[in-house]
Design an enzyme around this catalytic site. Structure first.
Site, PDB file in Angstrom:
ATOM      1  N   ASP A 102       0.822  -1.205   0.000  1.00  0.00           N
ATOM      2  CA  ASP A 102       0.000   0.000   0.000  1.00  0.00           C
ATOM      3  C   ASP A 102       0.859   1.260   0.000  1.00  0.00           C
ATOM      4  O   ASP A 102       2.019   1.247   0.437  1.00  0.00           O
ATOM      5  CB  ASP A 102      -0.922   0.020   1.225  1.00  0.00           C
ATOM      6  CG  ASP A 102      -2.027  -1.019   1.137  1.00  0.00           C
ATOM      7  OD1 ASP A 102      -2.284  -1.517   0.026  1.00  0.00           O
ATOM      8  OD2 ASP A 102      -2.619  -1.341   2.184  1.00  0.00           O
ATOM      9  N   TYR A 103       0.251   2.342  -0.428  1.00  0.00           N
ATOM     10  CA  TYR A 103       0.913   3.653  -0.504  1.00  0.00           C
ATOM     11  C   TYR A 103       1.594   4.018   0.811  1.00  0.00           C
ATOM     12  O   TYR A 103       2.737   4.487   0.827  1.00  0.00           O
ATOM     13  CB  TYR A 103      -0.135   4.704  -0.880  1.00  0.00           C
ATOM     14  CG  TYR A 103       0.369   6.118  -0.986  1.00  0.00           C
ATOM     15  CD1 TYR A 103       1.197   6.514  -2.035  1.00  0.00           C
ATOM     16  CD2 TYR A 103      -0.019   7.077  -0.043  1.00  0.00           C
ATOM     17  CE1 TYR A 103       1.639   7.825  -2.138  1.00  0.00           C
ATOM     18  CE2 TYR A 103       0.425   8.386  -0.143  1.00  0.00           C
ATOM     19  CZ  TYR A 103       1.253   8.760  -1.195  1.00  0.00           C
ATOM     20  OH  TYR A 103       1.685  10.061  -1.300  1.00  0.00           O
TER      21      TYR A 103
END
Length: 244
Positions: A102-103
């Site tokens: 994820d970011y």
């Protein structure tokens, strides 16, 4: 001679599965002729085109990357955010991440131009154990952690059993550090697992992928995988498959 879809995957154009879809859809030519058969084999002298672009056969490369937070696990982003391949300006091969983080998640991420290798490691049947360390809001009691160990129901089904360990806690700040080991690869799985027992993930880091660790790397750094590591990963995935 090798199967056409394998050659396309090794060239870094797409995973083997995607290469098969391109062939069936008529987007691949061999020596000027459209090929839609998956069983065809090609040699080093055959000229291959994918969507009108000649196939350039790259030597396979394999990287272990310490992904920072606030970086997209992709080769491009329509919002102009930083992507993982921005950290490889000197790499000429068309590499892409194996799976994703994820970011706002940091940690170990593999990148390669070998589609066959990437597909092997990402395929749900072959999932390799991954170890994460999470900073949580609150301090989960042992019974809640046991729920994760047994498998917990999420909206997309019950998770496989996990290994979970409470590393530390801060009673004053009401936070805790928990290590969790899983071998599945669902979207936002670790965060959703902790949310399911009532604890928000404040920070998340992937520390291990199979036998690989981040030892010797700082955030944003990478190294090439050694030949025996690539061989060992292939063997590990094959072993997982044979147990099914």
């Amino acid at each position: 001679m090798e199967r056409l879809q394998k050659v396309i995957a090794h060239a870094g154009v797409a995973s083997r599965r995607k290469a098969e879809e391109l062939i069936v859809a008529g987007h691949v030519k061999v020596n000027g002729k459209v090929v839609k058969e998956l069983g065809i084999k090609v040699g080093s002298n055959d000229k291959i085109e994918v969507s009108g672009i000649p196939l350039e056969r790259e030597e396979p490369v394999y990287f272990l990357f310490y992904k920072p937070r606030s970086v997209i696990s992709s080769v491009s982003d329509d919002k102009g955010r930083k992507v993982v391949t921005d950290f490889f300006p000197e790499t000429k091969e068309r590499i892409y991440p194996v799976g994703r983080l994820d970011y706002d998640t940091s940690g170990l991420l593999l990148l390669t131009n070998d589609g066959e290798f990437a597909n092997l490691l990402m395929h749900p049947k072959y999932e390799i154990e991954k170890v994460y360390v999470a900073k949580l809001k609150g301090i989960p009691p042992k019974e809640k952690l046991r729920q994760l160990e047994r498998g917990i129901k999420l909206e997309d089904g019950k998770t496989a059993p996990a290994r979970v360990k409470l590393i530390s806690m801060d009673k004053r700040k009401q936070t805790s550090i928990v290590e969790i080991s899983i071998h599945e690869g669902r979207n936002r799985q670790v965060k959703r697992m902790f949310e399911a027992i009532g604890h928000q993930v404040m920070k998340l880091k992937r520390e291990k992928f199979g036998f690989l660790t981040l030892n010797g790397l700082s955030t944003g750094e990478f190294r090439e995988l050694l030949p025996h590591e690539v061989k060992q990963l292939r063997a590990l995935a094959s072993t997982k498959n044979n147990r099914l």
